[in-house]
Write an enzyme that holds these catalytic residues in place. Structure first.
Site, PDB file in Angstrom:
ATOM      1  CG  ASP A 286       9.734 -23.996  16.898  1.00  0.00           C
ATOM      2  OD1 ASP A 286       9.946 -23.772  15.694  1.00  0.00           O
ATOM      3  OD2 ASP A 286       9.876 -25.107  17.431  1.00  0.00           O
TER       4      ASP A 286
ATOM      5  CG  ASN B 196      -0.872 -16.043  14.247  1.00  0.00           C
ATOM      6  OD1 ASN B 196      -1.303 -16.493  15.302  1.00  0.00           O
ATOM      7  ND2 ASN B 196       0.377 -15.673  14.087  1.00  0.00           N
TER       8      ASN B 196
ATOM      9  CE1 TYR C 273       1.438  -6.330  19.188  1.00  0.00           C
ATOM     10  CE2 TYR C 273       1.443  -8.738  19.188  1.00  0.00           C
ATOM     11  CZ  TYR C 273       0.920  -7.544  18.728  1.00  0.00           C
ATOM     12  OH  TYR C 273      -0.103  -7.549  17.809  1.00  0.00           O
TER      13      TYR C 273
ATOM     14  CE  LYS D  25      -2.702  -4.296  20.731  1.00  0.00           C
ATOM     15  NZ  LYS D  25      -3.025  -4.179  19.311  1.00  0.00           N
TER      16      LYS D  25
ATOM     17  N   GLY E  20      -4.601   3.410  12.944  1.00  0.00           N
ATOM     18  CA  GLY E  20      -3.969   2.334  12.166  1.00  0.00           C
ATOM     19  C   GLY E  20      -4.776   1.979  10.933  1.00  0.00           C
TER      20      GLY E  20
HETATM   21  N1  LIG Z   1      -1.174  -8.761  11.874  1.00  0.00           N
HETATM   22  C1  LIG Z   1      -1.600  -9.711  12.697  1.00  0.00           C
HETATM   23  O1  LIG Z   1      -1.379 -10.912  12.480  1.00  0.00           O
HETATM   24  C2  LIG Z   1      -2.384  -9.352  13.929  1.00  0.00           C
HETATM   25  C3  LIG Z   1      -2.903 -10.388  14.709  1.00  0.00           C
HETATM   26  C4  LIG Z   1      -3.639 -10.064  15.855  1.00  0.00           C
HETATM   27  C5  LIG Z   1      -3.843  -8.729  16.176  1.00  0.00           C
HETATM   28  N2  LIG Z   1      -3.324  -7.743  15.410  1.00  0.00           N
HETATM   29  C6  LIG Z   1      -3.567  -6.365  15.791  1.00  0.00           C
HETATM   30  O2  LIG Z   1      -4.228  -5.727  14.728  1.00  0.00           O
HETATM   31  C7  LIG Z   1      -3.862  -4.357  14.680  1.00  0.00           C
HETATM   32  C8  LIG Z   1      -3.382  -3.990  13.302  1.00  0.00           C
HETATM   33  O3  LIG Z   1      -2.245  -4.768  12.977  1.00  0.00           O
HETATM   34  P1  LIG Z   1      -1.596  -4.710  11.516  1.00  0.00           P
HETATM   35  O4  LIG Z   1      -0.922  -5.998  11.299  1.00  0.00           O
HETATM   36  O5  LIG Z   1      -2.593  -4.213  10.560  1.00  0.00           O
HETATM   37  O6  LIG Z   1      -0.480  -3.604  11.733  1.00  0.00           O
HETATM   38  P2  LIG Z   1       0.210  -2.588  10.698  1.00  0.00           P
HETATM   39  O7  LIG Z   1      -0.070  -2.958   9.285  1.00  0.00           O
HETATM   40  O8  LIG Z   1       1.634  -2.475  11.135  1.00  0.00           O
HETATM   41  O9  LIG Z   1      -0.537  -1.222  10.963  1.00  0.00           O
HETATM   42  C9  LIG Z   1      -0.354  -0.553  12.161  1.00  0.00           C
HETATM   43  C10 LIG Z   1      -0.694   0.888  11.977  1.00  0.00           C
HETATM   44  O10 LIG Z   1      -0.464   1.532  13.230  1.00  0.00           O
HETATM   45  C11 LIG Z   1      -0.152   2.853  12.980  1.00  0.00           C
HETATM   46  N3  LIG Z   1       0.756   3.382  14.013  1.00  0.00           N
HETATM   47  C12 LIG Z   1       1.848   2.802  14.542  1.00  0.00           C
HETATM   48  N4  LIG Z   1       2.432   3.633  15.407  1.00  0.00           N
HETATM   49  C13 LIG Z   1       1.700   4.769  15.426  1.00  0.00           C
HETATM   50  C14 LIG Z   1       1.812   6.005  16.113  1.00  0.00           C
HETATM   51  N5  LIG Z   1       2.826   6.264  16.960  1.00  0.00           N
HETATM   52  N6  LIG Z   1       0.864   6.948  15.892  1.00  0.00           N
HETATM   53  C15 LIG Z   1      -0.152   6.723  15.019  1.00  0.00           C
HETATM   54  N7  LIG Z   1      -0.314   5.568  14.353  1.00  0.00           N
HETATM   55  C16 LIG Z   1       0.613   4.602  14.542  1.00  0.00           C
HETATM   56  C17 LIG Z   1       0.562   2.921  11.635  1.00  0.00           C
HETATM   57  O11 LIG Z   1       0.093   4.077  10.973  1.00  0.00           O
HETATM   58  P3  LIG Z   1       0.915   4.809   9.777  1.00  0.00           P
HETATM   59  O12 LIG Z   1       0.736   3.904   8.604  1.00  0.00           O
HETATM   60  O13 LIG Z   1       0.241   6.104   9.603  1.00  0.00           O
HETATM   61  O14 LIG Z   1       2.348   4.907  10.217  1.00  0.00           O
HETATM   62  C18 LIG Z   1       0.152   1.619  10.944  1.00  0.00           C
HETATM   63  O15 LIG Z   1      -0.601   1.841   9.761  1.00  0.00           O
HETATM   64  C19 LIG Z   1      -2.824  -4.148  15.772  1.00  0.00           C
HETATM   65  O16 LIG Z   1      -3.466  -3.625  16.905  1.00  0.00           O
HETATM   66  C20 LIG Z   1      -2.316  -5.555  16.045  1.00  0.00           C
HETATM   67  O17 LIG Z   1      -1.853  -5.679  17.365  1.00  0.00           O
HETATM   68  C21 LIG Z   1      -2.599  -8.009  14.273  1.00  0.00           C
END
Ligand SMILES: NC(=O)c1ccc[n+]([C@@H]2O[C@H](COP(=O)([O-])OP(=O)(O)OC[C@H]3O[C@@H](n4cnc5c(N)ncnc54)[C@H](OP(=O)(O)O)[C@@H]3O)[C@@H](O)[C@H]2O)c1
Length: 330
Positions: A279, A175, A146, A150, A19
């Site tokens: 919400d 968040n 989700y 995790k 990711g």
């Molecule tokens: N955003 C938040 O508010 C938040 C809060 C708490 C925790 N998190 C955690 O932080 C992490 C990153 O979140 P984010 O918001 O940065 O997400 P994101 O921008 O959607 O990035 C997720 C990445 O996962 C990769 N991915 C998804 N499916 C895949 C697959 N089948 N095989 C290989 N790669 C795959 C994608 O790669 P490609 O670009 O190559 O498709 C994408 O770049 C996650 O684990 C999430 O649960 C996020």
């Protein structure tokens, strides 16, 4: 300015950041580069589908990483979670389960699993949320598939540590928001959705903006560059079995956030609330004490400064002519 990471620690390490081209991942990779990590591998889903065990085996066989920081996930706001709960459960679980299993068989020395605040119970016994309460109830329904997928990976990390001595750590960010976030209104989280809605409303001269829900829930909004720093500090210094929260330890109600964002965007119309929309979790504020104690992490970006930077980034990316004034609410 982010704290420089320990260059001596990172020198000579091959690190896979799954990711790593995503929102959080791009900031983690950027900081790793600045820390002097010489070999950062970012597998893209189009080349290495992490739902496919054979693809994972090939990746690890070829790159032989010392560490894996597992950030790949399918995630999004309430709308995205409600639209695809099955996919969010299956893909998040299967990617992590297979990757951790392959990692331990390939002798990976450290595995950093990034979880989510969505794994917490809907109404945990303590506010701020403390890690000991993670199992004290079922998560808020809209993000339970989700959050639970995790949370399975926490069980796996602890079981592998106990049986195999595998050094997997588990982090629970709150968040996130910041530059590089997802501004697609179908799938985005609340801050990019608010920024986009208010920017578009301002451009269109719209008299009011209607937002999802009642505005009463609160969240612990965590600037993405701070999150990247917390993850790398934990990767360097934390080798414990127990999960650790990452966040600010502060909360803000969505209604106050909306007012702040509108002010920073310069939108002066009305804000209305569509209370028929969900919400999500009623309150979210995490305890940041354990991260400070265990690996010296303290978030430092004030919310207003972080939102300003995010608005600036969004405005730089999106020429006003392409803004869709008919876009629907988050
Ligand atoms: N955003 C938040 O508010 C938040 C809060 C708490 C925790 N998190 C955690 O932080 C992490 C990153 O979140 P984010 O918001 O940065 O997400 P994101 O921008 O959607 O990035 C997720 C990445 O996962 C990769 N991915 C998804 N499916 C895949 C697959 N089948 N095989 C290989 N790669 C795959 C994608 O790669 P490609 O670009 O190559 O498709 C994408 O770049 C996650 O684990 C999430 O649960 C996020």
């Amino acid at each position: 300015m982010l704290k420089t990471q320990d260059s001596a620690f990172w020198r000579g390490q091959t690190v896979i950041v799954t990711g790593g081209a995503g929102f959080l991942g791009s900031h983690v990779v950027d900081l790793l580069r600045r820390a002097g990590c010489p070999d950062i591998v970012v597998p893209r889903s189009r080349d290495t589908d992490l739902r496919d065990g054979a693809a994972i085996e090939a990746l690890l066989g070829k790159t032989r990483p010392a560490m894996i920081i597992h950030l790949a996930a399918v995630c999004g706001g309430i709308g995205a979670n409600r639209a695809e709960p099955g996919r969010f459960f299956y893909e998040n679980a299967i990617m992590g389960i297979q990757l951790m299993e392959s990692a331990r068989r390939h002798g990976v020395r450290k595995f950093v699993q990034v979880g989510t605040v969505c794994s917490y119970p809907k109404n945990p016994p303590h506010i701020p949320f403390v890690e000991e309460d993670l199992w004290s109830g079922y998560p808020e329904e809209t993000n339970a598939p989700y959050g639970l997928a995790k949370k399975l990976l926490l069980v796996q990390a602890q079981a592998y540590r106990d049986q195999y001595g595998f050094n997997a750590i588990y982090l629970l960010p709150s968040n996130l928001y910041g530059p590089q976030d997802n501004f697609d209104l179908e799938t985005s989280h609340v801050i990019p959705a608010l920024i986009r809605r208010f920017v578009e409303a301002k451009e269109a001269g719209a008299p009011s903006v209607t937002l999802w829900g009642s505005g009463t829930p609160s969240r612990d909004f965590f600037y993405v560059e701070d999150a990247a720093e917390g993850i790398l500090l934990a990767a360097e210094k934390y080798n414990g079995r127990d999960p650790v929260n990452l966040g600010t330890g502060q909360e803000m109600r969505i209604s106050d956030l909306a007012a702040l964002t509108a002010r920073l965007v310069g939108y002066s119309g009305d804000i209305a609330w569509d209370t028929h929309r969900p919400d999500g979790q009623p309150r979210r504020r995490i305890s940041a004490a354990k991260a400070a104690r265990e690996f010296g992490f303290v978030a430092k970006t004030p919310l207003e400064a972080g939102i300003r930077r995010t608005i600036d980034w969004y405005r730089d990316q999106v020429p006003s002519a392409t803004i869709n004034v008919d876009a629907k609410s988050h």
